[in-house]
Design an enzyme around this catalytic site. Structure first.
Site, PDB file in Angstrom:
ATOM      1  N   ARG A   1      -9.479   0.430   8.682  1.00  0.00           N
ATOM      2  CA  ARG A   1      -8.946  -1.059   8.868  1.00  0.00           C
ATOM      3  C   ARG A   1     -10.177  -1.673   9.675  1.00  0.00           C
ATOM      4  O   ARG A   1      -9.909  -2.748   9.908  1.00  0.00           O
ATOM      5  CB  ARG A   1      -7.825  -0.988   9.781  1.00  0.00           C
ATOM      6  CG  ARG A   1      -6.544  -1.059   8.972  1.00  0.00           C
ATOM      7  CD  ARG A   1      -5.248  -0.909   9.810  1.00  0.00           C
ATOM      8  NE  ARG A   1      -4.020  -1.638   9.086  1.00  0.00           N
ATOM      9  CZ  ARG A   1      -3.128  -0.959   8.770  1.00  0.00           C
ATOM     10  NH1 ARG A   1      -3.133   0.216   8.356  1.00  0.00           N
ATOM     11  NH2 ARG A   1      -1.847  -1.785   8.542  1.00  0.00           N
TER      12      ARG A   1
ATOM     13  N   ARG B   1      -0.007  -9.101  13.234  1.00  0.00           N
ATOM     14  CA  ARG B   1      -0.561  -8.159  12.097  1.00  0.00           C
ATOM     15  C   ARG B   1      -1.343  -8.756  11.048  1.00  0.00           C
ATOM     16  O   ARG B   1      -2.499  -8.193  11.023  1.00  0.00           O
ATOM     17  CB  ARG B   1       0.567  -6.976  11.520  1.00  0.00           C
ATOM     18  CG  ARG B   1       0.947  -6.242  12.811  1.00  0.00           C
ATOM     19  CD  ARG B   1       2.495  -5.918  12.195  1.00  0.00           C
ATOM     20  NE  ARG B   1       2.486  -5.051  11.129  1.00  0.00           N
ATOM     21  CZ  ARG B   1       3.681  -4.717  10.358  1.00  0.00           C
ATOM     22  NH1 ARG B   1       4.847  -5.157  10.536  1.00  0.00           N
ATOM     23  NH2 ARG B   1       3.527  -4.071   9.114  1.00  0.00           N
TER      24      ARG B   1
ATOM     25  N   ARG C   1      11.669  -6.282   5.226  1.00  0.00           N
ATOM     26  CA  ARG C   1      11.855  -4.891   5.483  1.00  0.00           C
ATOM     27  C   ARG C   1      12.271  -4.524   6.909  1.00  0.00           C
ATOM     28  O   ARG C   1      12.992  -3.497   7.142  1.00  0.00           O
ATOM     29  CB  ARG C   1      10.479  -4.186   5.308  1.00  0.00           C
ATOM     30  CG  ARG C   1      10.660  -2.779   5.524  1.00  0.00           C
ATOM     31  CD  ARG C   1       9.206  -2.031   5.320  1.00  0.00           C
ATOM     32  NE  ARG C   1       8.135  -2.350   6.086  1.00  0.00           N
ATOM     33  CZ  ARG C   1       6.826  -2.078   5.902  1.00  0.00           C
ATOM     34  NH1 ARG C   1       6.239  -1.508   5.128  1.00  0.00           N
ATOM     35  NH2 ARG C   1       6.126  -2.501   6.915  1.00  0.00           N
TER      36      ARG C   1
ATOM     37  N   LYS D   1       1.031  -1.309   0.048  1.00  0.00           N
ATOM     38  CA  LYS D   1       0.080   0.056  -0.051  1.00  0.00           C
ATOM     39  C   LYS D   1       0.849   1.051  -0.014  1.00  0.00           C
ATOM     40  O   LYS D   1       0.490   2.137  -0.889  1.00  0.00           O
ATOM     41  CB  LYS D   1      -0.833   0.123   1.441  1.00  0.00           C
ATOM     42  CG  LYS D   1      -1.690  -1.365   1.199  1.00  0.00           C
ATOM     43  CD  LYS D   1      -2.740  -1.141   2.365  1.00  0.00           C
ATOM     44  CE  LYS D   1      -1.976  -1.101   3.811  1.00  0.00           C
ATOM     45  NZ  LYS D   1      -1.639  -2.567   4.177  1.00  0.00           N
TER      46      LYS D   1
ATOM     47  N   ARG E   1      11.758  -0.201  11.933  1.00  0.00           N
ATOM     48  CA  ARG E   1      10.565  -0.326  12.335  1.00  0.00           C
ATOM     49  C   ARG E   1      10.194  -1.520  13.415  1.00  0.00           C
ATOM     50  O   ARG E   1      10.508  -2.543  13.009  1.00  0.00           O
ATOM     51  CB  ARG E   1       9.220  -0.338  11.208  1.00  0.00           C
ATOM     52  CG  ARG E   1       8.920   0.695  10.846  1.00  0.00           C
ATOM     53  CD  ARG E   1       7.966   0.592   9.634  1.00  0.00           C
ATOM     54  NE  ARG E   1       6.679   0.022  10.067  1.00  0.00           N
ATOM     55  CZ  ARG E   1       5.803  -0.176   9.063  1.00  0.00           C
ATOM     56  NH1 ARG E   1       5.720   0.547   7.844  1.00  0.00           N
ATOM     57  NH2 ARG E   1       4.604  -0.772   9.527  1.00  0.00           N
TER      58      ARG E   1
HETATM   59  P1  B4P Z   1       4.546  -1.664   2.083  1.00  0.00           P
HETATM   60  O1  B4P Z   1       4.183  -1.023   0.789  1.00  0.00           O
HETATM   61  O2  B4P Z   1       5.517  -0.742   2.967  1.00  0.00           O
HETATM   62  O3  B4P Z   1       3.354  -2.166   2.787  1.00  0.00           O
HETATM   63  P2  B4P Z   1       2.270  -1.532   3.762  1.00  0.00           P
HETATM   64  O4  B4P Z   1       0.942  -2.431   3.080  1.00  0.00           O
HETATM   65  O5  B4P Z   1       1.810   0.023   3.353  1.00  0.00           O
HETATM   66  O6  B4P Z   1       2.345  -1.769   5.066  1.00  0.00           O
HETATM   67  P3  B4P Z   1       1.639  -1.858   6.599  1.00  0.00           P
HETATM   68  O7  B4P Z   1      -0.139  -2.192   6.452  1.00  0.00           O
HETATM   69  O8  B4P Z   1       2.332  -2.821   7.588  1.00  0.00           O
HETATM   70  O9  B4P Z   1       1.703  -0.597   7.440  1.00  0.00           O
HETATM   71  P4  B4P Z   1       0.732   0.650   7.854  1.00  0.00           P
HETATM   72  O10 B4P Z   1       1.975   1.678   8.294  1.00  0.00           O
HETATM   73  O11 B4P Z   1      -0.069   0.925   7.414  1.00  0.00           O
HETATM   74  O12 B4P Z   1       5.403  -2.856   1.643  1.00  0.00           O
HETATM   75  C1  B4P Z   1       6.133  -3.697   2.388  1.00  0.00           C
HETATM   76  C2  B4P Z   1       7.375  -4.010   2.001  1.00  0.00           C
HETATM   77  O13 B4P Z   1       7.139  -4.823   0.791  1.00  0.00           O
HETATM   78  C3  B4P Z   1       8.302  -3.056   1.724  1.00  0.00           C
HETATM   79  O14 B4P Z   1       9.635  -3.311   1.970  1.00  0.00           O
HETATM   80  C4  B4P Z   1       8.389  -2.810   0.303  1.00  0.00           C
HETATM   81  O15 B4P Z   1       9.450  -2.635  -0.397  1.00  0.00           O
HETATM   82  C5  B4P Z   1       7.983  -4.524  -0.311  1.00  0.00           C
HETATM   83  N1  B4P Z   1       7.254  -4.310  -1.515  1.00  0.00           N
HETATM   84  C6  B4P Z   1       6.224  -3.594  -1.708  1.00  0.00           C
HETATM   85  N2  B4P Z   1       5.717  -4.156  -2.955  1.00  0.00           N
HETATM   86  C7  B4P Z   1       6.517  -4.972  -3.575  1.00  0.00           C
HETATM   87  C8  B4P Z   1       6.605  -5.920  -4.655  1.00  0.00           C
HETATM   88  N3  B4P Z   1       5.714  -5.720  -5.547  1.00  0.00           N
HETATM   89  N4  B4P Z   1       7.152  -6.954  -4.538  1.00  0.00           N
HETATM   90  C9  B4P Z   1       8.128  -7.160  -3.763  1.00  0.00           C
HETATM   91  N5  B4P Z   1       8.395  -6.278  -2.640  1.00  0.00           N
HETATM   92  C10 B4P Z   1       7.573  -5.372  -2.535  1.00  0.00           C
HETATM   93  O16 B4P Z   1       0.485  -0.067   9.485  1.00  0.00           O
HETATM   94  C11 B4P Z   1       1.514  -0.156  10.663  1.00  0.00           C
HETATM   95  C12 B4P Z   1       0.558  -0.437  12.017  1.00  0.00           C
HETATM   96  O17 B4P Z   1      -0.004   0.923  12.074  1.00  0.00           O
HETATM   97  C13 B4P Z   1      -0.455  -1.264  11.964  1.00  0.00           C
HETATM   98  O18 B4P Z   1      -0.090  -2.703  12.254  1.00  0.00           O
HETATM   99  C14 B4P Z   1      -1.394  -0.626  13.206  1.00  0.00           C
HETATM  100  O19 B4P Z   1      -0.990  -1.066  14.582  1.00  0.00           O
HETATM  101  C15 B4P Z   1      -1.267   0.848  12.911  1.00  0.00           C
HETATM  102  N6  B4P Z   1      -2.368   1.248  12.164  1.00  0.00           N
HETATM  103  C16 B4P Z   1      -2.226   2.004  10.864  1.00  0.00           C
HETATM  104  N7  B4P Z   1      -3.244   2.390  10.548  1.00  0.00           N
HETATM  105  C17 B4P Z   1      -4.222   2.017  11.373  1.00  0.00           C
HETATM  106  C18 B4P Z   1      -5.760   2.148  11.442  1.00  0.00           C
HETATM  107  N8  B4P Z   1      -6.472   2.755  10.465  1.00  0.00           N
HETATM  108  N9  B4P Z   1      -6.461   1.536  12.700  1.00  0.00           N
HETATM  109  C19 B4P Z   1      -5.626   1.020  13.254  1.00  0.00           C
HETATM  110  N10 B4P Z   1      -4.436   0.724  13.466  1.00  0.00           N
HETATM  111  C20 B4P Z   1      -3.715   1.509  12.342  1.00  0.00           C
END
Ligand code: B4P
Length: 193
Positions: free
Chosen positions: A89, A146, A128, A14, A134
């Site tokens: 979420r 998670r 990551r 995302k 993190r």
């Molecule tokens: P990202 O792109 O960083 O992953 P994400 O889906 O954004 O991560 P996440 O859901 O953990 O984070 P958030 O901050 O929202 O990609 C992950 C990795 O994969 C990276 O290293 C990237 O380089 C790699 N990658 C990407 N695309 C790729 C591909 N095509 N091929 C190979 N590798 C690839 O959430 C963090 C925490 O915050 C949650 O656990 C929760 O505690 C809290 N939180 C956030 N929003 C909340 C909400 N609305 N309600 C309650 N808690 C919340």
């Protein structure tokens, strides 16, 4: 206004895809993960409370993130549209978002749901964790929590928007460019419709 939700499990890409989509479509990026991490970095009371949930791989309470999004919407009155990343979420967050947007005379146009296997999610997040600093990426048990939290509370958000026919599924495995092109096709189709 064109508002979209980029939806998917932790590690589905995302954050990665959001960066490119906001640049292409001129949207304001609202990532609750980024907002929470900046509260933690600033050691605010909100950040300190959120950290205890995030470090365990749990969702932060609904009222905290809803309030953050509400303020972010109010602080960006001139935006062309918003890209919501990692929000909503829970179904309660989705209902709250609908209300907030409704008060502004707008709505969600499309929910793009990235689909990635559990094995690939684990692999990406462990990877990551080696460099991101993190705390929620640095331990496999926390990463598993998670993903479990996603299955328990977040997956239902897609069903919520499916009732309104707003969900488009996109395979989130493959190269970052390839996935970006799929996402753009779905957005462009929606924009002309
Ligand atoms: P990202 O792109 O960083 O992953 P994400 O889906 O954004 O991560 P996440 O859901 O953990 O984070 P958030 O901050 O929202 O990609 C992950 C990795 O994969 C990276 O290293 C990237 O380089 C790699 N990658 C990407 N695309 C790729 C591909 N095509 N091929 C190979 N590798 C690839 O959430 C963090 C925490 O915050 C949650 O656990 C929760 O505690 C809290 N939180 C956030 N929003 C909340 C909400 N609305 N309600 C309650 N808690 C919340």
């Amino acid at each position: 206004m064109f508002n979209l939700i980029l939806f998917g499990p932790p590690g589905s890409g995302k954050g990665t895809q959001s960066e490119r989509l906001i640049a292409k479509y001129g949207l304001k990026h609202l990532s609750t993960g980024d907002l929470l991490r900046s509260e933690i970095a600033g050691q605010s009371p909100l950040g300190l409370a959120a950290k205890s949930f995030m470090d365990k791989g749990q969702l932060v309470p609904d009222e905290v993130v809803i309030e953050m999004i509400s303020s972010a919407l109010d602080n960006n009155p001139m935006a062309n549209g918003f890209l919501f990343d990692g929000f909503p979420r829970t179904t309660a967050q989705a209902e709250a978002l609908d209300k907030l947007l409704n008060q502004k005379g707008t709505e969600i146009a499309i929910v793009l749901a990235l689909q990635v296997s559990r094995e690939e999610l684990m692999k990406r997040l462990v990877n990551r964790g080696l460099t991101s600093g993190r705390s929620d990426d640095s331990n496999e048990d926390v990463i598993s929590s998670r993903i479990a939290e996603y299955e328990r509370k977040t997956a239902a958000v897609a069903d919520y928007y499916q009732k309104y026919g707003k969900v488009s599924y996109v395979k989130g495995e493959g190269s970052i460019d390839e996935i970006f092109n799929f996402l753009c096709k779905k957005i462009d189709a929606k924009k002309v419709a």
